[in-house]
Design an enzyme around this catalytic site. Structure first.
Site, PDB file in Angstrom:
ATOM      1  N   ARG A 194      11.727  -5.179   8.246  1.00 49.51           N
ATOM      2  CA  ARG A 194      11.173  -5.337   6.905  1.00 49.51           C
ATOM      3  C   ARG A 194      12.179  -6.047   6.005  1.00 49.51           C
ATOM      4  NH1 ARG A 194       8.327   0.312   5.246  1.00 49.51           N
ATOM      5  NH2 ARG A 194      10.473   1.042   5.003  1.00 49.51           N
ATOM      6  N   ARG A 201      12.879   3.032  -4.563  1.00 53.01           N
ATOM      7  CA  ARG A 201      11.568   3.613  -4.856  1.00 53.01           C
ATOM      8  C   ARG A 201      11.653   4.510  -6.090  1.00 53.01           C
ATOM      9  NH1 ARG A 201       9.355   4.109   0.648  1.00 53.01           N
ATOM     10  NH2 ARG A 201      10.767   2.963   2.038  1.00 53.01           N
ATOM     11  N   ASP A 270       7.297   8.458  -3.449  1.00 57.33           N
ATOM     12  CA  ASP A 270       8.334   7.871  -2.592  1.00 57.33           C
ATOM     13  C   ASP A 270       7.853   6.581  -1.936  1.00 57.33           C
ATOM     14  OD1 ASP A 270       6.743  10.018  -1.190  1.00 57.33           O
ATOM     15  OD2 ASP A 270       7.652   9.089   0.564  1.00 57.33           O
ATOM     16  N   ASP A 280       5.510   0.244   2.274  1.00 55.42           N
ATOM     17  CA  ASP A 280       5.129   1.324   3.191  1.00 55.42           C
ATOM     18  C   ASP A 280       3.668   1.239   3.608  1.00 55.42           C
ATOM     19  OD1 ASP A 280       7.573   2.505   3.571  1.00 55.42           O
ATOM     20  OD2 ASP A 280       7.393   3.851   1.873  1.00 55.42           O
TER      21      ASP A 280
END
Length: 521
Positions: A194, A201, A270, A280
């Site tokens: 990634r 976050r 989160d 995510d």
């Protein structure tokens, strides 16, 4: 951000790239100290191989796409060499906390992700993170691995969202292995590389607030402001300005999600980026048959993160961020007492949060006006868009195809209505709406052709439907990665006709309705 091959920096040979990543680093986040990160090597992944690769993400990093074929590429980007790196250069996992499904979950953290370093290009620095790299101190009961299924989905959706123009983390590569892992069934392991300018976050701020660590909280906020929100430094209250900017970006991001029918699935605090990125990718989904109450996450039994709830949840999450920043807000101003500062901080934070609807609403209205091909702004435009969504909901009309086919509707007569009209069960309801739409189009100076061209630049023909991802995953499990490449290539041109790929834009087959995605990745 993108640039042509001729503008890209010369490709670094793989050994040089590995040495760069293994060298002692000056990336600012890990320099915040041991309270923020834990260093450890990645767990070895046996016999790794390349499943997917993004040429575009490589160029963004100043790397040549040919890198994917270099010997040792799969080893490097599943983290295998990191065991030989010096202690000061080991990858790190970061700690954070957060609210999950509306409940305080306490300490969380990178349970299966390791940041291996930064690369700088074109005036920007990017963190590289390996998701699925093994257990960390924050893994709780998990094994630290990601599975091939979820890794392919994240890779494809990262590509899709970027090319839709929606802020997102990127994915450079997916590395697979035959190593078995146990989920609801036996699956195989994979690692996603990634890429983002930062993976900070909301939950990072919540962690230090909840644990009463004001020095670390301030250091984190200063890091984010210095590196990503420099304009906030000159504000009367930099920390209030940070909250305002993060809230604005979040509001505008979710408006973009709503406009393409994207459901995140797990909007826990989160999983909220301080930079306003989509982050995510787990049990996400693009809506097929429109249902405002659509829940893409099979684990979300209460529908907390349904499509229609996403704006409200994003706003709630911003309240959580505001609470975490309260100890910092007002520190730059003189106050007669700490109680007075704290009271003023609450008032100021509420004022910032109160602007969320004013930011989300107009952003969504602008997006919907463009989707309807309306160049002029009229008072009834929002109502017209909402009426369309209501009849789409009642007929469960396909979200993506409805907006794409609207470009064929003429402002003069109903001859072009059939493709979109046929998507509705209640065609009388569509006809009534279409007459209102035509009346509104008559106020526009553009002809049908130029309006259609403009609409096709904002209404995608191709999105990552679940059944398309599932087909690519099934083939990948048989070691055929061609469908991953083919689908990624189609998704990189979501607004183009690509007639040779019309099948990817068709209504989902019947078996697609049985697909379920959940948090078990």
């Amino acid at each position: 951000m993108s640039f042509s091959r001729s503008e890209a920096a010369p490709a670094a040979p793989l050994p040089d790239l590995a040495a760069t990543l293994a060298a002692p680093r000056d990336d600012a986040f890990q320099q915040l100290g041991a309270a923020f990160v834990t260093r450890l090597p990645a767990a070895p992944l046996p016999a790794p191989y390349v499943v997917g690769f993004s040429d575009d993400a490589a160029r963004m990093l100043g790397l040549e796409p040919a890198l994917r074929d270099a010997p040792g590429f799969a080893e490097l980007f599943c983290g295998n060499p990191t065991r030989d790196w010096p202690q000061a250069s080991l990858p790190y996992a970061s700690v954070y906390s957060g609210h999950q499904f509306g409940v305080w979950a306490g300490q969380l953290g990178d349970g299966r992700a390791l940041t291996i370093g930064e690369l700088a290009h074109d005036g920007r620095r990017y963190e590289l993170q390996l998701k699925g790299a093994g257990r960390t101190p924050y893994s709780r009961m998990g094994d630290g691995r990601a599975v091939l299924r979820s890794s392919i989905r994240e890779f494809l959706c990262s590509e899709a969202m970027h090319h839709l123009g929606i802020p997102t983390t990127r994915a450079l590569a997916v590395i697979g292995s035959d190593q078995p892992v146990v989920r609801e069934e036996i699956e195989t392991s994979a690692v996603v590389t990634r890429v983002a300018q930062s993976f900070v976050r909301f939950g990072h701020f919540e962690h230090f607030f909840a644990n009463d660590r004001p020095e670390q909280l301030r250091a984190l906020a200063d890091h984010v402001i210095e590196r990503f929100y420099p304009a906030c430094r000159d504000a009367d209250d930099p920390y209030l300005a940070l909250l305002a900017e993060a809230t604005r970006r979040t509001a505008e991001l979710v408006a973009q999600w709503q406009a393409v029918g994207f459901c995140h699935g797990v909007m826990n605090t989160d999983n909220m980026s301080i930079l306003g990125l989509t982050i995510d990718y787990g049990p996400f989904g693009f809506i097929d048959a429109f249902d405002a109450k659509h829940v893409c996450n099979h684990s979300d039994t209460q529908g907390r993160y349904a499509y229609r709830m996403q704006p409200r949840i994003a706003h709630w999450n911003c309240f959580c961020l505001a609470q975490a920043l309260l100890p910092l807000i007002g520190l730059h101003r003189d106050a007669p007492s700490e109680d007075a500062r704290a009271e003023r901080a609450v008032e100021d934070a509420h004022a910032v949060l109160g602007r969320f609807p004013e930011q989300f609403g107009p952003a969504l209205e602008r997006a919907m006006r463009a989707k309807l091909g309306l160049a002029l702004e009229r008072e009834g435009d929002a109502a017209l868009a909402n009426q369309l969504l209501e009849i789409m909901d009642a007929s469960h009309a396909d979200f993506t195809l409805t907006f794409r086919h609207l470009a064929r509707v003429s402002k003069h007569d109903a001859r072009g209505d059939a493709p979109v009209r046929d998507l509705f069960i209640d065609r009388d309801a569509f006809d009534r709406w279409a007459n209102l739409y035509r009346a509104r189009l008559s106020e526009e100076a553009r002809d049908d052709a130029s309006r259609a061209a403009a609409m096709n630049r904002v209404n995608p023909k191709y999105v990552l439907r679940n059944h398309l991802a599932e087909t690519a995953i099934r083939r990948a499990k048989e070691k055929d990665f061609s469908e991953v490449e083919r689908l990624a290539a189609v998704l990189r041109r979501p607004f183009d006709e690509q007639p040779e790929h019309d099948a990817y834009a068709a209504l989902p087959p019947d078996w697609a309705s049985t697909l379920e995605v959940s948090c078990s990745s």
